[in-house]
Motif scaffolding. Structure first.
Motif, PDB file in Angstrom:
ATOM      1  N   GLU A 197       0.833  -1.205   0.000  1.00 31.49           N
ATOM      2  CA  GLU A 197       0.000   0.000   0.000  1.00 31.49           C
ATOM      3  C   GLU A 197       0.869   1.257   0.000  1.00 31.49           C
ATOM      4  O   GLU A 197       0.515   2.261  -0.624  1.00 31.49           O
ATOM      5  CB  GLU A 197      -0.951  -0.019   1.210  1.00 31.49           C
ATOM      6  CG  GLU A 197      -1.803   1.227   1.381  1.00 31.49           C
ATOM      7  CD  GLU A 197      -2.823   1.481   0.262  1.00 31.49           C
ATOM      8  OE1 GLU A 197      -3.020   0.593  -0.575  1.00 31.49           O
ATOM      9  OE2 GLU A 197      -3.407   2.583   0.244  1.00 31.49           O
ATOM     10  N   THR A 198       2.012   1.206   0.689  1.00 32.86           N
ATOM     11  CA  THR A 198       2.929   2.347   0.710  1.00 32.86           C
ATOM     12  C   THR A 198       3.394   2.674  -0.711  1.00 32.86           C
ATOM     13  O   THR A 198       3.438   3.843  -1.106  1.00 32.86           O
ATOM     14  CB  THR A 198       4.148   2.038   1.602  1.00 32.86           C
ATOM     15  OG1 THR A 198       3.681   1.655   2.891  1.00 32.86           O
ATOM     16  CG2 THR A 198       5.066   3.231   1.732  1.00 32.86           C
ATOM     17  N   ASN A 200       1.808   1.646  -3.515  1.00 31.01           N
ATOM     18  CA  ASN A 200       0.614   1.960  -4.311  1.00 31.01           C
ATOM     19  C   ASN A 200       0.117   3.381  -4.105  1.00 31.01           C
ATOM     20  O   ASN A 200      -0.372   4.027  -5.021  1.00 31.01           O
ATOM     21  CB  ASN A 200      -0.526   1.017  -3.932  1.00 31.01           C
ATOM     22  CG  ASN A 200      -0.642  -0.115  -4.929  1.00 31.01           C
ATOM     23  OD1 ASN A 200      -0.572   0.113  -6.128  1.00 31.01           O
ATOM     24  ND2 ASN A 200      -0.790  -1.319  -4.435  1.00 31.01           N
ATOM     25  N   LYS A 201       0.251   3.847  -2.870  1.00 30.49           N
ATOM     26  CA  LYS A 201      -0.276   5.162  -2.512  1.00 30.49           C
ATOM     27  C   LYS A 201       0.288   6.256  -3.403  1.00 30.49           C
ATOM     28  O   LYS A 201      -0.423   7.176  -3.810  1.00 30.49           O
ATOM     29  CB  LYS A 201       0.095   5.458  -1.056  1.00 30.49           C
ATOM     30  CG  LYS A 201      -1.082   5.862  -0.204  1.00 30.49           C
ATOM     31  CD  LYS A 201      -0.609   6.096   1.226  1.00 30.49           C
ATOM     32  CE  LYS A 201      -1.716   6.665   2.075  1.00 30.49           C
ATOM     33  NZ  LYS A 201      -1.280   6.811   3.489  1.00 30.49           N
TER      34      LYS A 201
ATOM     35  N   GLN B 109      -2.220  -0.744   8.814  1.00 33.68           N
ATOM     36  CA  GLN B 109      -2.242  -0.201   7.458  1.00 33.68           C
ATOM     37  C   GLN B 109      -2.114   1.313   7.542  1.00 33.68           C
ATOM     38  O   GLN B 109      -2.306   1.896   8.606  1.00 33.68           O
ATOM     39  CB  GLN B 109      -3.530  -0.598   6.739  1.00 33.68           C
ATOM     40  CG  GLN B 109      -3.610  -0.281   5.258  1.00 33.68           C
ATOM     41  CD  GLN B 109      -2.398  -0.729   4.453  1.00 33.68           C
ATOM     42  OE1 GLN B 109      -1.358  -0.076   4.496  1.00 33.68           O
ATOM     43  NE2 GLN B 109      -2.521  -1.839   3.728  1.00 33.68           N
ATOM     44  N   LYS B 115      -8.457   7.866   0.237  1.00 34.99           N
ATOM     45  CA  LYS B 115      -8.038   6.695  -0.528  1.00 34.99           C
ATOM     46  C   LYS B 115      -8.757   5.451  -0.014  1.00 34.99           C
ATOM     47  O   LYS B 115      -8.671   5.099   1.153  1.00 34.99           O
ATOM     48  CB  LYS B 115      -6.524   6.541  -0.437  1.00 34.99           C
ATOM     49  CG  LYS B 115      -6.002   5.564  -1.446  1.00 34.99           C
ATOM     50  CD  LYS B 115      -4.554   5.714  -1.769  1.00 34.99           C
ATOM     51  CE  LYS B 115      -4.145   4.692  -2.825  1.00 34.99           C
ATOM     52  NZ  LYS B 115      -4.727   3.363  -2.709  1.00 34.99           N
ATOM     53  N   VAL B 117      -9.554   1.636   0.811  1.00 35.53           N
ATOM     54  CA  VAL B 117      -8.707   0.485   1.129  1.00 35.53           C
ATOM     55  C   VAL B 117      -9.559  -0.779   1.083  1.00 35.53           C
ATOM     56  O   VAL B 117     -10.760  -0.735   1.329  1.00 35.53           O
ATOM     57  CB  VAL B 117      -8.053   0.606   2.528  1.00 35.53           C
ATOM     58  CG1 VAL B 117      -7.031   1.707   2.558  1.00 35.53           C
ATOM     59  CG2 VAL B 117      -9.102   0.808   3.605  1.00 35.53           C
ATOM     60  N   ASN B 167       7.208   1.708   5.979  1.00 34.11           N
ATOM     61  CA  ASN B 167       6.175   2.608   5.464  1.00 34.11           C
ATOM     62  C   ASN B 167       6.635   4.067   5.490  1.00 34.11           C
ATOM     63  O   ASN B 167       6.923   4.668   4.460  1.00 34.11           O
ATOM     64  CB  ASN B 167       4.887   2.390   6.264  1.00 34.11           C
ATOM     65  CG  ASN B 167       3.835   3.471   6.044  1.00 34.11           C
ATOM     66  OD1 ASN B 167       3.413   4.138   6.982  1.00 34.11           O
ATOM     67  ND2 ASN B 167       3.424   3.658   4.815  1.00 34.11           N
TER      68      ASN B 167
END
Lengths: 253, 253
Positions: A197-198, A200-201, B109, B115, B117, B167
């Motif tokens: 997700e990091t 993708n963001k 997450q 956004k 999820v 992250n």
């Protein structure tokens, strides 16, 4: 049909050959490998040679060897005035021997032999000395990728340094995360959706907009707790410097 | 039907409420928000309250507020012996007031309000003081996610520190990459497939196996060229320390 000779048998050569063999407009007519046995992914009909003197005439010669071998390989080519490109992110176009026409064909991706890649998504950065050669390189690149860019040597240098940050260094942070998990008996699996997700963001947000965490919100209590938790000096040093860098964001240091 | 009250109206609260409303076994019967207007993602039938005394009886109260407000919120709840959990990665279970039964419901997450999820992929880390409460938390978590883990407070601390590396810090490296691109007139777009592939690679390889780049192969010539290229001191400092860390890999420092 565009006739191409590939010189090299490493990861980049393998993936390029694989991509080209799926194109109807490109024919890989020869592959040069120092040792024949290193080419095992090739279709049977490709001619593998091990002697420069066996090289036949082609529209394009792609040198896909290690950075420090590029100059030497290009100087050993037994012909003149043909189009020669290399695939490196770091090596200057001037490293190619001037007896031939020079160019760059740099696919910006991380290649592993065991991992399939979708070449159509891989950006290919092109450079050449003249426009006609550029048109040919563009045609070749667009046959295998939807992301083709004209990038000069100075820009390519910047791209490569950036790539070290977003790829090599990011992966090293994954490794540190993995180590902390192992040391504390937590499955690293738990972090994998966060890692995806990091990445993708920032397909839709800028990295600056996407930034979260204790450093970003100046949460010094959490930062202190984390630093007390990290008994590995190297990890603590990296934690401090990256936290500081996030906190100083925008200020030119 | 499991009756849940959500206390909070930030990113985590929003995404949890959204996920729960899609489950047939869970009913979000109340949402507590300091200001009513902050809840705009909610289905119309959810009751929003702004006064602790209006809280009704439920099977589970999820405190999804900022870390530093958790203790104060839990102490203000006007009832005893009910199941109260918070959603933080850093705050200890002991921060919850002892008049109620305590637990943790930590979705690992990075959430942004804008956004979407896919909650089914988000790992949820659970902790509770007794087994019956754990069974309820597990049932609730499994209703919205396929990745549910029992994680104690010490492990959660390790996970949270790891999450900062993979992250927050990885995203900061993306930002540095972006800055270098901007300074050198190169579109950051070119790096996006590489960023995705870097994250994707470790779904099947360990980060150690996936490591590539000049530091990994001790290519000091390229490292020197990159350091000369980086005129921003902060970027150069980060380049050096991460290169060193990759080169010292495996050695405990």
């Amino acid at each position: 049909m565009i006739k191409i000779v590939i010189i090299g048998s490493g990861n980049v050569a393998h993936h390029l050959i694989k991509a080209f063999t799926q194109s109807k407009e490109i024919n890989v007519i020869q592959v040069f490998a120092r040792e024949k046995k290193s080419i095992n992914l090739l279709p049977d009909f490709t001619t593998i040679i091990t002697n420069y003197n066996e090289l036949v005439e082609a529209d394009l010669y792609i040198i896909a060897v290690s950075d420090d071998a590029i100059a030497s390989v290009s100087s050993q080519l037994p012909f003149k005035n043909r189009l020669i490109v290399h695939t490196s992110g770091t090596v200057s176009i001037d490293s190619l021997d001037s007896k031939n026409r020079k160019g760059i064909f740099y696919p910006l991706q991380t290649f592993s032999k065991d991992k399939e890649v979708d070449f159509s998504q891989i950006p290919i950065c092109l450079e050449s000395e003249n426009e006609i050669d550029f048109e040919l390189l563009k045609k070749v690149a667009e046959n295998i990728s939807n992301n083709v860019f004209e990038i000069n040597s100075e820009q390519r240098k910047a791209l490569h340094v950036s790539a070290v940050f977003v790829n090599n260094f990011a992966n090293h942070l994954y490794q540190i995360g993995n180590e902390i998990c192992i040391e504390n008996n937590v499955p690293f699996e738990i972090l994998k959706p966060l890692i995806l997700e990091t990445a993708n963001k920032i397909m839709t947000l800028s990295p600056k907009e996407a930034q979260t965490g204790p450093a970003k919100r100046n949460d010094n209590q959490t930062i202190q707790a984390h630093l007390e938790f990290l008994t590995n000096e190297n990890q603590a040093k990296i934690y401090k410097i990256l936290t500081q860098s996030i906190q100083n964001n925008g200020k030119k240091l």
